[in-house]
Design a protein around this motif. Structure first.
Motif, short mmCIF file in Angstrom:
data_model
loop_
_atom_site.label_atom_id
_atom_site.label_comp_id
_atom_site.label_asym_id
_atom_site.label_seq_id
_atom_site.Cartn_x
_atom_site.Cartn_y
_atom_site.Cartn_z
N ASN A 1 0.77 -1.21 0.06
CA ASN A 1 0.14 -0.07 0.20
C ASN A 1 1.05 1.15 0.03
O ASN A 1 0.50 2.31 -0.58
CB ASN A 1 -0.89 0.19 1.09
N TYR A 2 1.98 1.17 0.72
CA TYR A 2 2.82 2.29 0.56
C TYR A 2 3.51 2.59 -0.47
O TYR A 2 3.41 3.82 -0.87
CB TYR A 2 3.80 2.33 2.05
N ILE A 3 3.81 1.48 -1.25
CA ILE A 3 4.68 1.71 -2.46
C ILE A 3 3.70 2.33 -3.42
O ILE A 3 3.99 2.94 -4.45
CB ILE A 3 5.15 0.25 -3.18
N GLY A 4 2.45 1.99 -3.18
CA GLY A 4 1.36 2.37 -4.13
C GLY A 4 1.07 3.91 -4.16
O GLY A 4 0.75 4.42 -5.07
N THR A 5 1.52 4.51 -2.96
CA THR A 5 0.97 6.00 -2.61
C THR A 5 2.49 6.72 -3.40
O THR A 5 2.33 7.77 -3.69
CB THR A 5 1.26 6.30 -1.26
N THR A 6 3.61 6.03 -3.64
CA THR A 6 4.52 6.72 -4.31
C THR A 6 4.47 6.90 -5.88
O THR A 6 5.16 7.46 -6.57
CB THR A 6 5.91 5.86 -4.17
N GLY A 7 3.59 5.97 -6.28
CA GLY A 7 3.35 5.87 -7.83
C GLY A 7 4.33 5.38 -8.57
O GLY A 7 4.31 5.14 -9.92
N LEU A 8 5.01 4.26 -8.07
CA LEU A 8 6.08 3.43 -8.49
C LEU A 8 5.35 1.99 -8.31
O LEU A 8 4.81 1.50 -7.66
CB LEU A 8 7.40 3.43 -8.03
#
Length: 535
Positions: free
Chosen positions: A492-499
């Motif tokens: 979920n955190y990686i999803g917030t980075t757009g990567l």
């Protein structure tokens, strides 16, 4: 069996001419490296396309990457055993020879059991055991053929040694993917086995020409004996009773290591601990135990002076200082070894000619090594020194770690373009391969000779084992990273980075290496370089 030269005349001759036995060792290494990289460089592709077909497709790439890095961990963990056996009991030559026979048996299993998971994994274990057992010893065996008067030749031979490793790797990387595709796994894994058999015969053929440094046997002033005395000594050098803070630190480390091991059975025993498989848990426990125990020994090392020789104590002190440098090299290997897993997986999704196999891209690495080593030694380094910049081993290694980080920034940028839907040609990987190989030459080729030169005479095999352990720990960081990104919170955190997950991990490892390079440079400024070649 040759003996160590003693007379000035012998030393003078030795200082101008390479020992003739070096040819046997270098030829042995060239064939052995062909065999190792021949099977290693097709392993990920074979796992994804053949052996692991029973694994769901969406998990197959991850599982293949897991198996590959677990295998590499084993290859670079077993040097601890090989180094100990050679230093304590059998000597380098005997240990190399018998481990080579186990190595050959592992190759035979790969060729025979191409359709059996259990049989194939048995072969991987035997190769890890045999290859790992000889890995810390061959470079040390090369060093044993020289003394202080010929050290300038030893440095050239270590570079030539690394060059021949990549000569074998280059042809293996080109040929084995082609054989796997057109002739099947039994041929592709069988030919490296034949080369390993030839390597063993070459080693045996030169047995009467080598200088053999005998094992020291049970040594009251060994590294472990002095470490044990340091931790459990109740009195200082003056005989005064002191609180054992070092033992407390080591005990904390032991407790944490046990907790790490417990993570491998946390589900079975219903423990409130993270769940890890045994390999990850064991390697993490080993890292924690070594770090805290080494710290504890360092704190109380002065207490050993009443029981052990001062020279041996200083040898332990130098090893402990060296292990800090080794720890800072581990991030480099977490980046370097992923060229055979993460980079191949990326290459598999890139545009390429129909005849070209993704794993053949790895042939770029040894080809570039063979070009960069002579370029560095005869052009770059002399030019830098003419400008007043002394190119020391530690400066090379620190720069190499940072350069590897830059390679991963480039590979991450390529992944970003692919994630945006752009069709990227496989030729785009040439640039990161060039950058990563530049870093490799500065770290790995330099580290072989540096590790040997810093080790006390009685611990050459052991310290080379620790050098190889840097690769085990580097691959541990890869496995832990893969484990972490599978959790819902991290995803979920990686999803917030757009990567994408792949791109995020690539930039993470780039930053990991750059931070390690900065810490390495900082620590190297106060490191005292030794010259522990024999007289």
């Amino acid at each position: 069996m040759s003996s160590v030269p003693h007379t000035p005349a012998d030393a003078a001759v030795a200082s101008d001419k390479l020992p003739r036995q070096i040819g046997y060792i270098v030829a042995n290494e060239g064939c052995e490296r062909f065999s190792f990289y021949g099977m290693r460089n097709i392993l990920t592709v074979f796992l994804m396309t053949s052996l692991l077909m029973a694994v769901p497709e969406d998990m197959r790439k991850s599982e293949a990457k897991e198996v590959f890095h677990t295998f590499v961990i084993g290859v670079y963990f077993f040097p601890l055993l090989g180094g100990w056996l050679a230093d304590r009991f059998f000597g380098k030559y005997n240990t190399i020879f018998w481990m080579s026979l186990i190595y050959c048996a592992g190759h035979a299993c790969l060729a025979i059991f191409e359709h059996s998971v259990n049989g194939f994994f048995t072969g991987l274990f035997l190769i890890a055991f045999g290859s790992g057992g000889i890995k810390p010893l061959v470079s040390g065996f090369v060093g044993d053929q020289f003394d202080k008067s010929t050290r300038h030749l030893a440095r050239r031979v270590f570079d030539a040694f690394y060059w021949i490793i990549n000569f074998g790797s280059f042809f293996a990387s080109l040929l084995m993917p082609f054989l796997l595709k057109h002739y099947g796994a039994s041929v592709a894994f069988g030919i490296p086995g034949i080369l390993m058999g030839i390597a063993t015969l070459i080693l045996w053929a030169g047995r009467h020409t080598y200088i053999h440094i005998p094992p020291k046997g049970k040594d009251p002033d060994s590294f472990l004996a002095i470490a044990r005395t340091a931790l459990f000594a109740r009195t200082d050098v003056s005989g005064n009773m002191r609180f054992r803070k070092g033992l407390l630190i080591a005990s904390i480390g032991t407790t944490l290591a046990v907790l790490c091991l417990a993570c491998s059975v946390s589900t079975t025993l219903d423990l409130a601990l993270p769940q890890l498989d045994f390999v990850k848990a064991f390697c993490l426990a080993l890292v924690v135990f070594m770090a805290f125990s080494g710290w504890g020994v360092w704190m109380q090392l002065d207490r050993t002076e009443r029981k052990h020789e001062r020279q041996a104590i200083e040898g332990v002190r130098s090893v402990l200082r060296l292990l800090i440098l080794f720890a800072l090299v581990t991030p480099f290997y977490s980046l370097f070894d992923q060229k055979a897993s993460t980079w191949i997986i990326q290459a598999n999704d890139m545009v390429k000619p129909d005849w070209f196999e993704p794993s053949q891209m790895q042939s770029l690495n040894p080809l570039l090594v063979m070009l960069l080593i002579p370029f560095n030694n005869f052009v770059l380094f002399p030019m830098l020194e003419s400008f007043g910049l002394k190119v020391t081993p530690l400066r090379r290694m620190g720069a190499g770690i940072a350069i590897a980080g830059l390679a991963w920034i480039v590979i991450g940028m390529i992944q970003l373009s692919m994630d945006e839907g752009k069709a990227m040609h496989i030729a785009w990987q040439i640039l990161p391969y060039f950058i990563l190989t530049t870093g490799e030459v500065l770290v790995s080729a330099t580290g072989l000779e540096f590790a040997y030169s810093q080790a006390p005479l009685s611990m050459k095999g052991t310290i080379n084992s620790f050098w190889n352990l840097t690769t085990t720990i580097g691959n541990l960081w890869v496995l832990l990273s893969n484990h972490t990104v599978q959790s819902k919170g991290v995803i979920n955190y990686i999803g917030t980075t757009g990567l994408s997950v792949s791109a995020f991990q690539m930039f993470f490892f780039a930053g990991f290496a750059l931070v390690a390079a900065a810490l390495f440079a900082l620590y190297a400024r106060s490191y005292k370089v030794l010259n522990n070649y024999r007289d």
